[in-house]
Design an enzyme around this catalytic site. Structure first.
Site, short mmCIF file in Angstrom:
data_model
loop_
_atom_site.label_atom_id
_atom_site.label_comp_id
_atom_site.label_asym_id
_atom_site.label_seq_id
_atom_site.Cartn_x
_atom_site.Cartn_y
_atom_site.Cartn_z
N CYS A 136 0.86 -1.18 0.00
CA CYS A 136 0.00 0.00 0.00
C CYS A 136 0.91 1.23 0.00
O CYS A 136 1.71 1.40 0.91
CB CYS A 136 -0.88 0.06 1.25
SG CYS A 136 -1.40 -1.54 1.88
N GLU A 198 -7.35 9.25 1.06
CA GLU A 198 -6.79 8.74 -0.18
C GLU A 198 -7.86 8.40 -1.21
O GLU A 198 -8.96 7.95 -0.86
CB GLU A 198 -5.99 7.46 0.10
CG GLU A 198 -4.76 7.67 0.96
CD GLU A 198 -3.92 6.43 1.11
OE1 GLU A 198 -2.69 6.59 1.25
OE2 GLU A 198 -4.47 5.31 1.11
#
Length: 282
Positions: A136, A198
């Site tokens: 990630c 995000e």
């Protein structure tokens, strides 16, 4: 003590040259995004948050926090600028300025269709020691990672970070083997200071790879099947063994993962691709 020329002098020097070599490389992202002017980027108002006072932060993580420039986007995933990884993860700035940055989450499966998980290192600034999907991170504000066509910039960034975090060579994860399945938008505080906001690209790839984790990034790794992941989720929910999952991973697990995983087994994953929708998850 370092001394810098007065602000006015610096501004005059920068703007007097049509092409300052130190800030606009020959293949600059400014040529791709003309609305992002030199003046806009260089003269963003400073605050004490830009410099930080985190003397106790791990040296590697601190360097990445100030050197890496994340891609700022709006809620439609249009690029609107860039800022340091540090600023993009400060909850104060996220809340005050609604900073939203582009990210990706890689789900790597082996030929037995087991999913590779990682436990983030103890020195990570956000969400240390939590378990999460394979990798990630963020595409950076650089030409190769700003390419929107077929999410190529994000796929390039994923290949880079799989090497950085897990020691997986680029040849083991060719960019054309990633399947971008969709995008999610989420916000999640990590603690009183840090957090995430995000627009996250979800990338699947099925490859047998060698793994050599970087201890600055990763504490542990494991492959799991779907039933083993369900047991990890149960333990996290029950607070057993101090096990925690990252918030973005949990959102993906709860909303998409098992259906997509089933498609990996059946060979029908391309049928699930939806890169038009941005799923706002909480």
């Amino acid at each position: 003590m370092l001394k810098f020329p007065p602000f006015k002098t610096v501004a005059t020097t920068i703007l007097s040259s049509p092409y300052p070599s130190f800030c606009l490389p020959p293949k600059s992202p400014f040529t791709r995004f003309p609305s992002l002017t030199v003046a806009t980027v260089l003269f963003r108002p400073f605050s004490t948050l830009d410099m930080g006072d985190d003397s106790g932060m791990d040296a590697v993580q601190r360097r990445l926090m100030f050197e890496d420039e994340c891609i700022l986007v709006d809620e439609n995933d249009k690029v609107v600028g860039h800022d340091t990884k540090y600023n993009c993860h400060l909850m104060e700035k996220i809340e005050k300025e609604n900073l939203l940055h582009r990210a990706f989450s890689v789900f790597l499966f082996n030929s037995k269709h087991e999913l590779l998980l990682q436990q983030r290192s103890a020195t990570k600034v956000t969400f240390p020691l939590v378990w999460t999907n394979t990798c990630c991170s963020h595409p950076l504000y650089r030409e190769t990672e700003l390419i929107d066509e077929n999410a190529l910039g994000v796929r390039n960034a994923a290949q880079r970070k799989l090497l950085d975090e897990l020691g997986i060579p680029a040849e083991d994860v060719p960019v054309d083997q990633f399947t971008p399945l969709g995008r999610i938008l989420y916000k999640a505080p990590s603690d009183g200071k840090w957090g995430e906001h995000e627009l996250d690209y979800l990338l699947f790839i099925v490859r047998d790879v060698g793994v050599n984790p970087n201890p600055d990034e990763v504490k542990d790794v494991k492959y799991v099947n779907a039933e083993e992941l369900k047991e990890l989720v149960r333990k996290a929910d029950a607070g057993e063994e101090g096990l925690k999952l990252s918030p973005w991973f949990r959102l993906i697990v709860d909303n998409f993962l098992y259906e997509w995983w089933d498609r990996v087994h059946k060979g029908t994953l391309p049928e699930a691709v939806d890169m038009k929708t941005i799923h706002k998850l909480t």
